[in-house]
Design a protein around this motif. Structure first.
Motif, short mmCIF file in Angstrom:
data_model
loop_
_atom_site.label_atom_id
_atom_site.label_comp_id
_atom_site.label_asym_id
_atom_site.label_seq_id
_atom_site.Cartn_x
_atom_site.Cartn_y
_atom_site.Cartn_z
N LEU A 1 0.85 -1.19 0.00
CA LEU A 1 0.00 0.00 0.00
C LEU A 1 0.89 1.24 0.00
CD1 LEU A 1 -1.32 -2.27 2.13
CD2 LEU A 1 -3.03 -0.51 2.38
N HIS A 2 0.34 2.32 -0.48
CA HIS A 2 1.02 3.61 -0.37
C HIS A 2 0.12 4.56 0.41
CE1 HIS A 2 3.46 1.77 -3.56
NE2 HIS A 2 4.42 2.56 -3.12
N HIS A 3 -0.62 5.42 -0.29
CA HIS A 3 -1.54 6.31 0.42
C HIS A 3 -2.83 5.58 0.79
CE1 HIS A 3 0.51 10.16 -0.08
NE2 HIS A 3 0.84 9.77 -1.29
N LEU B 1 3.19 -0.90 4.05
CA LEU B 1 2.93 0.45 3.51
C LEU B 1 4.26 1.12 3.23
CD1 LEU B 1 0.77 -0.02 6.19
CD2 LEU B 1 -0.31 1.81 4.88
N ASP B 2 4.47 1.55 2.01
CA ASP B 2 5.76 2.13 1.62
C ASP B 2 5.79 3.64 1.81
OD1 ASP B 2 6.40 -0.43 0.84
OD2 ASP B 2 6.98 0.09 -1.19
N ASP B 3 6.95 4.14 2.21
CA ASP B 3 7.32 5.56 2.21
C ASP B 3 7.13 6.27 3.56
OD1 ASP B 3 8.02 5.23 -0.46
OD2 ASP B 3 6.10 5.96 -1.19
N GLY B 4 5.92 6.21 4.14
CA GLY B 4 5.71 6.91 5.43
C GLY B 4 4.81 8.13 5.32
N ALA C 1 13.06 -0.37 6.52
CA ALA C 1 13.82 0.70 5.86
C ALA C 1 13.48 0.75 4.36
CB ALA C 1 15.31 0.47 6.04
N HIS C 2 13.54 1.95 3.81
CA HIS C 2 13.16 2.16 2.40
C HIS C 2 14.06 3.25 1.79
CE1 HIS C 2 10.37 1.78 -0.93
NE2 HIS C 2 9.86 2.99 -0.80
N THR C 3 15.30 3.27 2.22
CA THR C 3 16.37 4.18 1.78
C THR C 3 16.18 5.63 2.26
OG1 THR C 3 15.53 4.98 -0.37
CG2 THR C 3 16.70 2.85 -0.36
N ASN D 1 16.96 8.52 0.04
CA ASN D 1 16.54 9.43 -1.04
C ASN D 1 15.57 8.84 -2.06
OD1 ASN D 1 18.09 11.90 -0.50
ND2 ASN D 1 19.86 10.55 -0.68
N HIS D 2 15.13 7.62 -1.81
CA HIS D 2 14.19 6.97 -2.73
C HIS D 2 14.71 6.94 -4.17
CE1 HIS D 2 10.30 5.56 -4.24
NE2 HIS D 2 9.99 5.30 -2.99
N PHE D 3 16.01 6.67 -4.31
CA PHE D 3 16.58 6.48 -5.65
C PHE D 3 16.28 5.07 -6.14
CE2 PHE D 3 20.21 9.54 -4.38
CZ PHE D 3 19.50 10.63 -4.86
#
Ligand SMILES: [Zn+2]
Length: 349
Positions: free
Chosen positions: A35-37, A98-101, A230-232, A234-236
Motif C-alpha cells: 500500500l502507499h496512500h 505500507l511504503d514511504d511513510g 527501511a526504504h532508503t 533518497n528513494h533512488f
C-alpha cells in the motif's frame, strides 16, 4: 488502455469462475500486500495517473474483513519469515506493508489496523520524514492537471506537450514520467527543478504536508502492531547506483531509523521495486548488509520456495485501480500472477 484490458481480463477470470481452477496450485502459502496512500479521494478527476498509489480507508477495512473471513491470518514480517524458514504452512497468511511513510497512513490506516488488532509494516523513506523527499510523480500530476500545455526541456530537447484533454494529459504525463525514470538521478533532479521553477511548485512544502512525523511513527511502533522497515534515504532507483551508493542509501536509512526509534529495522523494501530498480545485484547487497527480508514490487504470491529468496520477495499491490472485493478474491487465488508470470512460481533474477 493497458489498464482497461487488464481489468477486462481480471473480470473474465472472475465471472467465468476460471480463477477457481488455479487456486489449489497457484494460491501459494501467503500474500504480502503493498500500500502507499490510504485516503479518500476528494475530486473525481478523470486524470489520475497516480491513482494506483492510493486506496480509501473503507477499501482497506473491507479487505481486512475479506481476508479474515477467507481464513487468512494477518502476520508481521518476522512471522512471515519464520513460516517460510520452518516451512510452517498450516494456515495461510497475509502481511500488510505500507511504503514511504505518508501522513495518511497514520491518520487513516493505523485506526483500521487497530480496529482489527492486526500487525502491519511501514517501510520508511527517511528523506520523506525529514522533509527532503522530492515526490515528483505527484507534483508532475499536479502540474499537468492544471495546465493546457507543458513546456519542458527533456534530454536537451525543448518540447511543448499538449495537455488540454484527459487523453493528452495522460500522454504528456507518461512522456515526462518515463523520460525522468530513465535518467540518472542528477539529470532527473535538474529536469524536475526546471519544471518546478517554471510552474511555481514548492516541493518542500508538498513533502512536509505529505509526511508523517517521527513521533507518529514512534507511536505506531510502540503500539506493538507496526513493524518499521527501511526504504532508503533518497528513494533512488537502486539499479542506477554504484555498489557503494546502494550500501549507503540502505545502511544510512537503517541508521537514521535506529537512532530515532531505538530499534534496528530488520526488513527492507526497494524504492520503485520493479526490475529496473531491484535485481540480482541489489538483492545480494541488501542480503549482505544483514537485512532479514526485502520486498520488491514484482507481482505474485508467496510459495514455499521463497524461503531461499528472502531478499526478492514479490508483493501484491492493493491499488486504487482495483478497489473491488472481487479483485481481492482473484489476488488470493493467485490466478492473475500465474498467468502474468507464465506459470513460474519464482521470479528472482
Ligand atoms: Zn517508495
Amino acid at each position: 488502455m493497458k489498464a482497461k484490458l487488464m481489468r477486462l481480463g481480471l473480470d473474465a477470470l472472475y465471472y467465468t469462475k476460471a480463477y477457481q481452477l488455479f487456486t489449489p496450485r497457484w494460491c501459494g502459502v501467503g500474500v504480502i500486500f503493498t500500500l502507499h496512500h490510504v485516503r479518500s479521494v476528494s475530486t473525481p478527476d478523470p486524470f489520475r495517473p497516480n491513482s494506483i498509489l492510493e486506496i480509501t480507508p473503507e477499501f482497506l477495512d473491507a479487505t481486512l474483513q475479506h481476508v479474515l473471513k477467507a481464513g487468512y491470518e494477518v502476520v508481521d514480517l518476522d512471522e512471515m519469515q519464520r513460516r517460510l524458514a520452518e516451512q510452517d504452512f498450516r494456515q495461510k497468511f497475509v502481511c500488510f506493508t505500507l511504503d514511504d511513510g505518508y501522513l495518511d497512513n497514520y491518520l487513516n490506516a493505523f485506526p483500521v489496523f487497530k480496529k482489527y488488532d492486526v500487525p502491519f509494516t511501514v517501510y520508511v523513506n527517511t528523506g520523506l520524514l525529514n522533509g527532503t523527499a522530492v515526490l515528483w510523480w505527484w507534483l508532475l500530476e499536479h502540474i499537468v492537471r492544471n495546465h493546457n500545455e507543458i513546456s519542458i526541456v527533456l534530454n536537451d530537447c525543448k518540447l511543448n506537450l499538449p495537455a488540454k484533454s484527459t487523453s493528452q494529459k495522460y500522454q504528456s504525463y507518461n512522456t515526462i514520467y518515463w523520460s525522468l525514470r530513465k535518467m540518472s538521478h542528477k539529470q532527473q533532479y535538474a529536469t524536475i527543478q526546471q519544471l518546478f521553477d517554471k510552474y511555481g511548485v514548492d516541493w518542500r512544502a508538498f513533502c512536509r504536508s505529505s509526511a508523517m512525523s517521527w513521533e507518529m511513527l514512534k507511536e505506531m511502533a510502540e503500539s506493538g502492531l507496526a513493524t518499521i522497515g527501511a526504504h532508503t534515504v533518497n528513494h533512488f532507483a537502486l539499479g542506477k547506483l554504484s555498489d557503494d551508493e546502494v550500501c549507503k542509501e540502505a545502511g544510512m536509512s537503517r541508521e537514521i531509523i535506529s537512532e530515532r526509534l531505538g530499534e534496528v529495522p530488520k526488513h527492507f523494501s526497494y524504492p520503485y521495486g520493479d526490475r529496473l530498480s531491484a535485481a540480482i545485484r541489489e538483492f545480494n547487497i541488501i542480503r549482505e548488509l544483514g537485512f532479514a527480508t526485502a520486498t520488491t514490487t514484482r507481482k505474485g504470491v508467496l510459495f514455499p520456495q521463497h524461503a531461499r529468496h528472502l531478499h526478492a520477495l514479490p508483493r501484491v499491490s492493493l491499488n486504487g485501480g482495483y478497489q473491488m472485493q472481487r479483485y481481492i478474491t482473484l489476488f488470493l487465488s493467485g490466478a492473475p500472477f500465474a498467468l502474468w508470470q507464465r506459470f513460474r512460481t519464482l521470479d528472482v533474477s
